[in-house]
Design a protein around this motif. Structure first.
Motif, PDB file in Angstrom:
ATOM      1  N   GLY A 181       1.197 -16.404   0.929  1.00 20.97           N
ATOM      2  CA  GLY A 181       0.238 -17.447   0.590  1.00 20.97           C
ATOM      3  C   GLY A 181      -1.195 -17.003   0.408  1.00 20.97           C
ATOM      4  N   HIS A 182      -1.433 -15.695   0.373  1.00 22.34           N
ATOM      5  CA  HIS A 182      -2.786 -15.171   0.187  1.00 22.34           C
ATOM      6  C   HIS A 182      -3.006 -14.822  -1.287  1.00 22.34           C
ATOM      7  CE1 HIS A 182      -3.332 -14.995   4.492  1.00 22.34           C
ATOM      8  NE2 HIS A 182      -2.171 -14.375   4.600  1.00 22.34           N
ATOM      9  N   PRO A 183      -4.237 -14.876  -1.767  1.00 18.34           N
ATOM     10  CA  PRO A 183      -4.484 -14.557  -3.179  1.00 18.34           C
ATOM     11  C   PRO A 183      -4.389 -13.073  -3.499  1.00 18.34           C
ATOM     12  CG  PRO A 183      -6.548 -15.058  -2.069  1.00 18.34           C
ATOM     13  CD  PRO A 183      -5.440 -15.350  -1.085  1.00 18.34           C
ATOM     14  N   ASP A 184      -4.530 -12.225  -2.490  1.00 22.30           N
ATOM     15  CA  ASP A 184      -4.482 -10.770  -2.699  1.00 22.30           C
ATOM     16  C   ASP A 184      -4.319 -10.134  -1.324  1.00 22.30           C
ATOM     17  OD1 ASP A 184      -4.745  -8.174  -3.865  1.00 22.30           O
ATOM     18  OD2 ASP A 184      -6.120  -8.994  -5.355  1.00 22.30           O
ATOM     19  N   VAL A 185      -4.304  -8.787  -1.276  1.00 24.82           N
ATOM     20  CA  VAL A 185      -4.194  -8.121   0.021  1.00 24.82           C
ATOM     21  C   VAL A 185      -5.411  -8.451   0.873  1.00 24.82           C
ATOM     22  CG1 VAL A 185      -2.707  -6.241  -0.778  1.00 24.82           C
ATOM     23  CG2 VAL A 185      -5.179  -5.949  -0.809  1.00 24.82           C
ATOM     24  N   LEU A 186      -5.194  -8.549   2.161  1.00 21.77           N
ATOM     25  CA  LEU A 186      -6.268  -8.841   3.092  1.00 21.77           C
ATOM     26  C   LEU A 186      -7.053  -7.572   3.389  1.00 21.77           C
ATOM     27  CD1 LEU A 186      -3.855 -10.953   3.833  1.00 21.77           C
ATOM     28  CD2 LEU A 186      -5.185 -11.277   5.891  1.00 21.77           C
ATOM     29  N   ALA A 187      -8.343  -7.747   3.628  1.00 19.51           N
ATOM     30  CA  ALA A 187      -9.163  -6.647   4.122  1.00 19.51           C
ATOM     31  C   ALA A 187      -9.052  -6.650   5.637  1.00 19.51           C
ATOM     32  CB  ALA A 187     -10.618  -6.843   3.699  1.00 19.51           C
TER      33      ALA A 187
ATOM     34  N   THR B 261      -6.498   4.867   5.921  1.00 18.21           N
ATOM     35  CA  THR B 261      -7.221   5.754   6.838  1.00 18.21           C
ATOM     36  C   THR B 261      -7.163   5.260   8.281  1.00 18.21           C
ATOM     37  OG1 THR B 261      -8.694   6.476   5.068  1.00 18.21           O
ATOM     38  CG2 THR B 261      -9.473   6.792   7.321  1.00 18.21           C
ATOM     39  N   ILE B 262      -7.252   3.943   8.472  1.00 14.11           N
ATOM     40  CA  ILE B 262      -7.220   3.420   9.841  1.00 14.11           C
ATOM     41  C   ILE B 262      -5.789   3.256  10.364  1.00 14.11           C
ATOM     42  CG2 ILE B 262      -9.468   2.296   9.632  1.00 14.11           C
ATOM     43  CD1 ILE B 262      -7.927  -0.409   9.459  1.00 14.11           C
ATOM     44  N   GLY B 263      -4.813   3.548   9.514  1.00 11.10           N
ATOM     45  CA  GLY B 263      -3.422   3.503   9.961  1.00 11.10           C
ATOM     46  C   GLY B 263      -2.823   2.104   9.973  1.00 11.10           C
ATOM     47  N   GLU B 264      -3.409   1.180   9.241  1.00  7.99           N
ATOM     48  CA  GLU B 264      -2.875  -0.190   9.181  1.00  7.99           C
ATOM     49  C   GLU B 264      -1.563  -0.182   8.407  1.00  7.99           C
ATOM     50  OE1 GLU B 264      -1.926  -3.532   9.931  1.00  7.99           O
ATOM     51  OE2 GLU B 264      -4.041  -3.376  10.490  1.00  7.99           O
ATOM     52  N   THR B 265      -0.504  -0.714   9.017  1.00  5.69           N
ATOM     53  CA  THR B 265       0.807  -0.708   8.367  1.00  5.69           C
ATOM     54  C   THR B 265       1.309  -2.093   7.980  1.00  5.69           C
ATOM     55  OG1 THR B 265       1.908  -0.790  10.522  1.00  5.69           O
ATOM     56  CG2 THR B 265       1.509   1.412   9.561  1.00  5.69           C
ATOM     57  N   ASN B 266       0.621  -3.134   8.402  1.00  6.75           N
ATOM     58  CA  ASN B 266       1.037  -4.496   8.059  1.00  6.75           C
ATOM     59  C   ASN B 266       0.991  -4.660   6.539  1.00  6.75           C
ATOM     60  OD1 ASN B 266       1.046  -7.310   7.479  1.00  6.75           O
ATOM     61  ND2 ASN B 266       0.200  -7.768   9.490  1.00  6.75           N
ATOM     62  N   PRO B 267       2.100  -5.087   5.921  1.00  7.80           N
ATOM     63  CA  PRO B 267       2.129  -5.193   4.459  1.00  7.80           C
ATOM     64  C   PRO B 267       1.114  -6.187   3.887  1.00  7.80           C
ATOM     65  CG  PRO B 267       4.181  -5.994   5.426  1.00  7.80           C
ATOM     66  CD  PRO B 267       3.389  -5.400   6.535  1.00  7.80           C
ATOM     67  N   LEU B 268       0.634  -7.130   4.677  1.00  8.86           N
ATOM     68  CA  LEU B 268      -0.377  -8.069   4.173  1.00  8.86           C
ATOM     69  C   LEU B 268      -1.679  -7.352   3.817  1.00  8.86           C
ATOM     70  CD1 LEU B 268       0.108 -11.116   6.573  1.00  8.86           C
ATOM     71  CD2 LEU B 268       1.086 -10.745   4.305  1.00  8.86           C
ATOM     72  N   TYR B 269      -1.901  -6.190   4.417  1.00  7.82           N
ATOM     73  CA  TYR B 269      -3.100  -5.403   4.148  1.00  7.82           C
ATOM     74  C   TYR B 269      -2.857  -4.301   3.123  1.00  7.82           C
ATOM     75  CZ  TYR B 269      -4.886  -7.612   8.374  1.00  7.82           C
ATOM     76  OH  TYR B 269      -5.301  -8.526   9.313  1.00  7.82           O
ATOM     77  N   ARG B 270      -1.601  -4.143   2.692  1.00  9.12           N
ATOM     78  CA  ARG B 270      -1.262  -2.995   1.850  1.00  9.12           C
ATOM     79  C   ARG B 270      -0.544  -3.361   0.555  1.00  9.12           C
ATOM     80  NH1 ARG B 270      -1.306   1.808   4.854  1.00  9.12           N
ATOM     81  NH2 ARG B 270       0.212   2.742   3.461  1.00  9.12           N
ATOM     82  N   ASP B 271       0.133  -4.494   0.533  1.00  7.61           N
ATOM     83  CA  ASP B 271       1.020  -4.819  -0.582  1.00  7.61           C
ATOM     84  C   ASP B 271       0.660  -6.192  -1.154  1.00  7.61           C
ATOM     85  OD1 ASP B 271       3.506  -6.180  -1.704  1.00  7.61           O
ATOM     86  OD2 ASP B 271       4.245  -4.123  -1.476  1.00  7.61           O
ATOM     87  N   ARG B 272       0.184  -6.194  -2.393  1.00  6.45           N
ATOM     88  CA  ARG B 272      -0.244  -7.447  -3.029  1.00  6.45           C
ATOM     89  C   ARG B 272       0.899  -8.463  -3.077  1.00  6.45           C
ATOM     90  NH1 ARG B 272      -3.127  -6.431  -8.246  1.00  6.45           N
ATOM     91  NH2 ARG B 272      -4.970  -6.542  -6.939  1.00  6.45           N
ATOM     92  N   ASP B 273       2.094  -8.025  -3.409  1.00  6.41           N
ATOM     93  CA  ASP B 273       3.222  -8.960  -3.499  1.00  6.41           C
ATOM     94  C   ASP B 273       3.536  -9.589  -2.137  1.00  6.41           C
ATOM     95  OD1 ASP B 273       3.488  -8.534  -6.234  1.00  6.41           O
ATOM     96  OD2 ASP B 273       4.954  -6.913  -5.960  1.00  6.41           O
ATOM     97  N   ALA B 274       3.498  -8.782  -1.081  1.00  2.00           N
ATOM     98  CA  ALA B 274       3.750  -9.313   0.270  1.00  2.00           C
ATOM     99  C   ALA B 274       2.654 -10.306   0.665  1.00  2.00           C
ATOM    100  CB  ALA B 274       3.817  -8.175   1.286  1.00  2.00           C
ATOM    101  N   ALA B 275       1.421  -9.985   0.328  1.00  2.00           N
ATOM    102  CA  ALA B 275       0.312 -10.892   0.657  1.00  2.00           C
ATOM    103  C   ALA B 275       0.448 -12.204  -0.101  1.00  2.00           C
ATOM    104  CB  ALA B 275      -1.024 -10.221   0.339  1.00  2.00           C
ATOM    105  N   ARG B 276       0.770 -12.121  -1.360  1.00  2.00           N
ATOM    106  CA  ARG B 276       0.935 -13.348  -2.166  1.00  2.00           C
ATOM    107  C   ARG B 276       2.128 -14.160  -1.695  1.00  2.00           C
ATOM    108  NH1 ARG B 276      -0.860 -11.021  -8.106  1.00  2.00           N
ATOM    109  NH2 ARG B 276      -3.091 -11.181  -7.680  1.00  2.00           N
ATOM    110  N   ALA B 277       3.213 -13.493  -1.308  1.00  2.00           N
ATOM    111  CA  ALA B 277       4.388 -14.208  -0.787  1.00  2.00           C
ATOM    112  C   ALA B 277       4.040 -14.965   0.496  1.00  2.00           C
ATOM    113  CB  ALA B 277       5.536 -13.237  -0.541  1.00  2.00           C
TER     114      ALA B 277
END
Length: 155
Positions: free
Chosen positions: A49-55, A31-47
């Motif tokens: 080093g994050h445990p899941d997608v970021l809020a 809804t807010i138009g965030e396109t960064n994959p760290l906020y949208r894609d679990r695999d990208a976030a984990r790659a």
């Protein structure tokens, strides 16, 4: 004399536990138009080093709202009930956020509000409730501190 219950100054709400559900978080991110994959894609976030997608940082507002709704459903007063906020004359004031850590999908967080103090402005035509909200994780500690002002228009 205003409408806010000024005897609530210094009160801290009981901590409310909120889990960041992936579905509502994904909807908000889109809804807010965030396109960064760290906020949208679990695999990208984990790659990365994050445990899941970021809020997104602005999701702190939603977390606070969820906590108020959960308190109300449990029969406890939400923040507006506690301070006697009157929606007929309530205005949204300023908000400021200090970020100390990241929030992730599936996190279970603790949310509490503190009624800091009350002030008057415009010769008594406005009264202002100063509220602090803290969002914490049981292991990672304090993640977000919010300072906000709720205003009653009295005249």
């Amino acid at each position: 004399m205003g409408i806010f219950d000024r005897s609530t100054k210094g009160q801290i709400t009981p901590s409310i536990r909120i889990t960041l559900e992936p579905g509502p978080l994904a909807f908000f991110t889109e809804t807010i138009g965030e396109t960064n994959p760290l906020y949208r894609d679990r695999d990208a976030a984990r790659a990365a080093g994050h445990p899941d997608v970021l809020a997104p940082p602005t999701y702190a507002v939603v977390v606070g709202t969820f906590a108020d709704q959960k308190a109300k459903r449990a029969g406890a007063p939400d923040l507006l009930d506690r301070i006697n906020g009157d929606l007929r004359v309530l205005l949204h004031g300023t908000e400021e956020y200090a970020y100390h850590g990241l929030m992730y999908a599936t996190d279970t967080l603790e949310v509490e509000n503190e009624v800091m103090h009350f002030t008057d402005a415009k010769g008594g035509k406005l009264e202002i409730a100063h509220i602090a909200t803290r969002i914490s994780h049981p292991k990672r500690g304090l993640l977000v501190e919010a300072s906000r002002r709720l205003i009653h228009r009295l005249g």
